[in-house]
Design a protein around this motif. Structure first.
Motif, short mmCIF file in Angstrom:
data_model
loop_
_atom_site.label_atom_id
_atom_site.label_comp_id
_atom_site.label_asym_id
_atom_site.label_seq_id
_atom_site.Cartn_x
_atom_site.Cartn_y
_atom_site.Cartn_z
N THR A 85 -48.59 -63.21 3.49
CA THR A 85 -49.78 -63.55 4.28
C THR A 85 -50.96 -62.69 3.86
O THR A 85 -52.10 -63.18 3.75
N LEU A 86 -50.71 -61.40 3.63
CA LEU A 86 -51.79 -60.50 3.21
C LEU A 86 -52.35 -60.92 1.85
O LEU A 86 -53.58 -60.97 1.66
N VAL A 87 -51.46 -61.25 0.91
CA VAL A 87 -51.92 -61.64 -0.43
C VAL A 87 -52.70 -62.95 -0.38
O VAL A 87 -53.79 -63.07 -0.96
N GLU A 88 -52.17 -63.94 0.34
CA GLU A 88 -52.85 -65.24 0.44
C GLU A 88 -54.20 -65.08 1.13
O GLU A 88 -55.21 -65.68 0.71
N GLY A 89 -54.25 -64.27 2.20
CA GLY A 89 -55.50 -64.05 2.91
C GLY A 89 -56.53 -63.33 2.03
O GLY A 89 -57.72 -63.64 2.09
N SER A 90 -56.06 -62.39 1.22
CA SER A 90 -56.96 -61.68 0.32
C SER A 90 -57.56 -62.61 -0.73
O SER A 90 -58.75 -62.55 -1.02
N ARG A 91 -56.71 -63.47 -1.28
CA ARG A 91 -57.21 -64.42 -2.29
C ARG A 91 -58.24 -65.37 -1.67
O ARG A 91 -59.28 -65.66 -2.27
N ARG A 92 -57.96 -65.84 -0.46
CA ARG A 92 -58.88 -66.77 0.21
C ARG A 92 -60.19 -66.08 0.56
O ARG A 92 -61.27 -66.63 0.36
N TYR A 93 -60.10 -64.86 1.07
CA TYR A 93 -61.31 -64.13 1.43
C TYR A 93 -62.16 -63.84 0.20
O TYR A 93 -63.38 -63.99 0.23
#
Length: 276
Positions: A85-93
């Motif tokens: 979740t952290l990695v996906e959220g970072s990529r999206r942000y």
């Protein structure tokens, strides 16, 4: 929920590269990192910068920031997102931030100016600007908002002092919620809202879940649904100076203060500047 049971020396190198949680994040990131053989986090970071391309360096920094945010959220709120979740959220942000920077740059070039200024709302609409200021020394916060009509005329403003210090995202969300609560009480419609809190605007538009302030975001969404003809958008800090001045002033107040029709003297020059 990802849980860590490590009890090692609390160094930045350990936090960002050696703990189980950090290792899982870097493994999922897809970045070609060398993670062993470093004496300090600064040495580790310098090595990665010298061996990664520009895009990968941006993602690296975003993941470091999100790791630090997640760690604070674990300490203060007892919640920790999964590494994926952290990695996906970072990529999206990062993708959203890059797009906004590109749009801001294009707008600046079109206007032949690198400084964004406040713009009047569409005809028949009001514009609400909100911001927050934090005083870590006094462990206090200040919320500020200003409402203007479609000619740029001052309508109302408020300074709201707050005790304690929350995360920047929580504080920015609280500032928007306080302003919208006043708007709802006054029955105002046809509203354009601006904030320089990029992450909050993204969360509201994309229905992101964030355990650190999801209840505040839900309150904001409910308030937005109660207002007819409303839109909320991100704006640069240079176009949000009046709200910032109000928030900063609120940090030194003991009680909230409200102004109707006649603005407080400390924002008069900035209100005038926004119109010229």
């Amino acid at each position: 929920m990802f849980k860590s049971v490590e009890f090692k020396e609390e160094t930045t190198l350990h936090i960002f590269t050696e703990c189980i949680y950090a290792k899982a994040v870097w493994s999922l990131s897809g970045l070609p990192l060398i993670t062993h053989g470093f004496n300090s986090f600064a040495q580790w970071l310098d090595f990665q910068f010298k061996n990664l391309e520009k895009g990968s360096c941006c993602l690296l920094l975003m993941l470091c920031w999100k790791l630090w945010t997640a760690r604070n959220d674990k300490v203060w709120n007892g919640s920790l997102p999964s590494p994926s979740t952290l990695v996906e959220g970072s990529r999206r942000y990062l993708a959203n931030w890059t797009n906004i920077v590109r749009e801001d740059t294009a707008t600046s070039i079109a206007k032949n100016s690198s400084v964004h200024k406040w713009d009047k709302p569409s005809s028949g609409f009001y514009k609400l600007n909100t911001d927050v200021a934090v005083s870590t020394l006094n462990r206090s916060m200040g919320f500020g908002w200003v409402l203007r009509n479609d000619t740029g005329q001052f309508v109302a403003a408020e300074c709201i002092p707050g005790k304690g210090v929350f995360t920047p995202k929580e504080a920015e969300a609280m500032a928007i919620r306080e302003a919208l609560s006043w708007i709802k009480r006054e029955g105002i419609t046809h509203l354009q809202i601006e904030s320089d809190a990029l992450e909050i605007i993204q969360s509201l538009k994309q229905n992101d879940e964030d355990s650190s302030c999801d209840l505040i975001l839900l309150d904001i969404k409910d308030l937005l649904r109660s207002i007819h003809h409303v839109a909320i958008s991100y704006v640069s800090r240079t176009a949000n100076v009046v709200a910032h001045s109000l928030a900063r002033e609120a940090c030194s107040m003991s009680v909230r203060q409200e102004w109707i029709s006649v603005p407080p003297s400390f924002i008069v020059n900035e209100l005038y500047s926004d119109l010229n």
